[in-house]
Design a protein around this motif. Structure first.
Motif, mmCIF file in Angstrom:
data_model
loop_
_atom_site.group_PDB
_atom_site.id
_atom_site.type_symbol
_atom_site.label_atom_id
_atom_site.label_comp_id
_atom_site.label_asym_id
_atom_site.label_seq_id
_atom_site.Cartn_x
_atom_site.Cartn_y
_atom_site.Cartn_z
ATOM 1 N N LEU A 14 0.848 -1.246 -0.023
ATOM 2 C CA LEU A 14 0.110 0.078 0.032
ATOM 3 C C LEU A 14 0.887 1.149 -0.027
ATOM 4 O O LEU A 14 0.344 2.525 -0.030
ATOM 5 C CB LEU A 14 -0.853 0.091 1.219
ATOM 6 N N TYR A 33 5.048 3.220 12.491
ATOM 7 C CA TYR A 33 4.537 2.858 11.441
ATOM 8 C C TYR A 33 3.857 4.298 10.718
ATOM 9 O O TYR A 33 3.326 4.892 11.408
ATOM 10 C CB TYR A 33 3.037 1.859 11.804
ATOM 11 N N VAL A 37 -2.656 4.912 4.006
ATOM 12 C CA VAL A 37 -3.873 4.786 3.691
ATOM 13 C C VAL A 37 -4.772 4.855 5.116
ATOM 14 O O VAL A 37 -4.217 4.366 6.155
ATOM 15 C CB VAL A 37 -4.361 3.665 2.848
ATOM 16 N N LYS A 38 -5.770 5.274 4.899
ATOM 17 C CA LYS A 38 -6.743 5.214 6.292
ATOM 18 C C LYS A 38 -8.255 5.477 5.842
ATOM 19 O O LYS A 38 -8.455 5.763 4.630
ATOM 20 C CB LYS A 38 -6.640 6.370 7.130
ATOM 21 N N LYS A 39 -8.945 4.970 6.844
ATOM 22 C CA LYS A 39 -10.505 4.891 6.537
ATOM 23 C C LYS A 39 -11.511 6.475 6.449
ATOM 24 O O LYS A 39 -12.066 6.365 5.927
ATOM 25 C CB LYS A 39 -11.175 3.998 7.484
ATOM 26 N N TRP A 70 -2.683 3.175 16.702
ATOM 27 C CA TRP A 70 -3.093 4.488 15.897
ATOM 28 C C TRP A 70 -3.105 5.626 16.804
ATOM 29 O O TRP A 70 -4.023 5.436 17.738
ATOM 30 C CB TRP A 70 -4.083 4.276 14.880
ATOM 31 N N PHE A 72 -3.715 8.905 15.597
ATOM 32 C CA PHE A 72 -4.297 10.093 14.707
ATOM 33 C C PHE A 72 -5.699 9.997 14.314
ATOM 34 O O PHE A 72 -6.424 9.033 14.808
ATOM 35 C CB PHE A 72 -3.526 10.139 13.455
ATOM 36 N N ALA A 75 -11.972 8.105 12.030
ATOM 37 C CA ALA A 75 -13.625 8.512 12.452
ATOM 38 C C ALA A 75 -13.593 9.041 13.847
ATOM 39 O O ALA A 75 -13.139 8.512 14.586
ATOM 40 C CB ALA A 75 -14.380 7.106 12.448
ATOM 41 N N ILE A 101 -8.677 8.775 17.074
ATOM 42 C CA ILE A 101 -9.135 7.579 16.381
ATOM 43 C C ILE A 101 -8.948 6.484 17.305
ATOM 44 O O ILE A 101 -8.059 6.185 17.979
ATOM 45 C CB ILE A 101 -8.401 7.336 15.160
ATOM 46 N N SER A 103 -8.751 2.963 17.164
ATOM 47 C CA SER A 103 -8.565 1.961 16.407
ATOM 48 C C SER A 103 -7.275 1.265 16.689
ATOM 49 O O SER A 103 -6.387 2.083 16.981
ATOM 50 C CB SER A 103 -8.810 2.033 15.049
ATOM 51 N N THR A 105 -4.532 -1.813 14.943
ATOM 52 C CA THR A 105 -4.274 -3.242 14.105
ATOM 53 C C THR A 105 -3.325 -4.151 14.630
ATOM 54 O O THR A 105 -2.123 -3.701 15.292
ATOM 55 C CB THR A 105 -3.755 -2.547 12.723
ATOM 56 N N PHE A 107 -0.954 -7.160 13.315
ATOM 57 C CA PHE A 107 -0.360 -7.708 12.012
ATOM 58 C C PHE A 107 0.190 -9.000 12.614
ATOM 59 O O PHE A 107 0.768 -9.320 13.757
ATOM 60 C CB PHE A 107 0.847 -7.067 11.652
ATOM 61 N N TRP A 125 -3.627 -8.853 8.639
ATOM 62 C CA TRP A 125 -3.779 -8.134 9.746
ATOM 63 C C TRP A 125 -5.322 -7.908 10.154
ATOM 64 O O TRP A 125 -6.161 -8.321 9.425
ATOM 65 C CB TRP A 125 -3.494 -6.695 9.388
ATOM 66 N N LEU A 127 -7.981 -4.993 11.736
ATOM 67 C CA LEU A 127 -7.998 -3.521 12.035
ATOM 68 C C LEU A 127 -9.508 -3.390 12.704
ATOM 69 O O LEU A 127 -10.381 -3.576 12.260
ATOM 70 C CB LEU A 127 -7.949 -2.670 10.901
HETATM 71 O O1 LIG Z 1 -7.673 4.203 9.265
HETATM 72 C C1 LIG Z 1 -7.514 3.738 10.542
HETATM 73 C C2 LIG Z 1 -5.953 3.801 11.060
HETATM 74 C C3 LIG Z 1 -5.026 3.176 9.954
HETATM 75 C C4 LIG Z 1 -5.290 1.834 9.355
HETATM 76 C C5 LIG Z 1 -4.364 1.580 8.219
HETATM 77 C C6 LIG Z 1 -4.381 0.131 7.903
HETATM 78 S S1 LIG Z 1 -3.805 -1.208 9.151
HETATM 79 C C7 LIG Z 1 -4.012 -2.465 7.720
HETATM 80 C C8 LIG Z 1 -3.615 -1.684 6.465
HETATM 81 N N1 LIG Z 1 -2.041 -2.033 5.937
HETATM 82 C C9 LIG Z 1 -1.589 -0.656 6.049
HETATM 83 O O2 LIG Z 1 -0.504 -0.198 5.951
HETATM 84 N N2 LIG Z 1 -2.370 0.293 6.367
HETATM 85 C C10 LIG Z 1 -3.827 -0.270 6.499
HETATM 86 N N3 LIG Z 1 -8.411 3.380 11.681
HETATM 87 C C11 LIG Z 1 -9.892 3.295 11.319
HETATM 88 C C12 LIG Z 1 -10.205 2.366 10.400
HETATM 89 C C13 LIG Z 1 -11.685 2.185 10.079
HETATM 90 C C14 LIG Z 1 -12.482 3.259 11.061
HETATM 91 N N4 LIG Z 1 -14.182 2.978 10.814
HETATM 92 O O3 LIG Z 1 -14.846 3.925 11.617
HETATM 93 O O4 LIG Z 1 -14.481 2.150 10.282
HETATM 94 C C15 LIG Z 1 -11.964 4.057 11.823
HETATM 95 C C16 LIG Z 1 -10.498 4.053 11.949
#
Ligand SMILES: O=C(CCCC[C@@H]1SC[C@@H]2NC(=O)N[C@@H]21)Nc1ccc([N+](=O)[O-])cc1
Length: 152
Positions: A14, A33, A37-39, A70, A72, A75, A101, A103, A105, A107, A125, A127
């Motif tokens: 990614l 780390y 990307v993030k959600k 995480w 930072f 959501a 945040i 959340s 993860t 691995f 992983w 999450l």
């Molecule tokens: O977004 C996030 C925190 C960042 C997660 C990055 C993921 S870890 C597995 C994958 N491998 C990587 O290198 N990067 C991605 N947290 C989050 C996720 C979902 C929600 N949500 O509301 O669904 C909220 C916060």
């Protein structure tokens, strides 16, 4: 022959970057780390990680696991999920413009070394993000795979 120690700089499919520090005699390591990307909306910050790999002196291709905490925005939490009663006074003070945040993860995977000594981390992983209510628990965990190679 060449053994795989996780210490060093890694990049995954990614484009996320991972730095792993020294691995101690019990296989424990820390690191950081930077996800590509993030959600959810918000600035991405480097987040801490901690984990174990099997002691490398007996395994050429060790298995390992680590957790990324995480730290930072993502959501933003709903007022109901916050510890403090919804009071406009508290929220802006506690989370001025960067709601945390909630959340994490985990691995887990294995380091493979090819004949040329090139190392690849094959991982899966989980999450987990915070659900407001136990009835939403079923949709709070995402799963995926990532492959990491050394970032020289
Ligand atoms: O977004 C996030 C925190 C960042 C997660 C990055 C993921 S870890 C597995 C994958 N491998 C990587 O290198 N990067 C991605 N947290 C989050 C996720 C979902 C929600 N949500 O509301 O669904 C909220 C916060």
């Amino acid at each position: 022959d060449h053994q795989c120690v996780l210490t060093g700089e890694w990049v995954n499919d990614l484009g996320s970057n991972m730095t792993i520090g020294p691995v101690n005699t019990e296989g424990k390591f820390d690191g950081s780390y930077l996800t590509a990307v993030k959600k959810a909306p918000g600035k991405i910050h480097i987040s801490p990680l901690a984990g174990y790999q099997h002691a490398t002196n007996i395994w050429r291709q060790p298995t390992f696991g680590f957790t990324v905490n995480w730290n930072f925005t993502g959501a933003s939490p709903s007022p109901a999920s916050l510890q403090y009663p919804q009071s406009s006074l508290i929220l802006p003070v506690m989370f001025p413009n960067d709601p945390p945040i909630n959340s994490i993860t985990v691995f887990t995977g294995q380091c493979f070394v090819d004949d040329g000594g090139k190392e690849t981390l094959k991982t899966m992983w989980l999450l987990r993000s915070a659900a407001d209510n136990i009835k939403d628990d079923w949709k709070a965990t995402m799963v995926g795979t990532n492959t990491f190679t050394r970032r020289y």
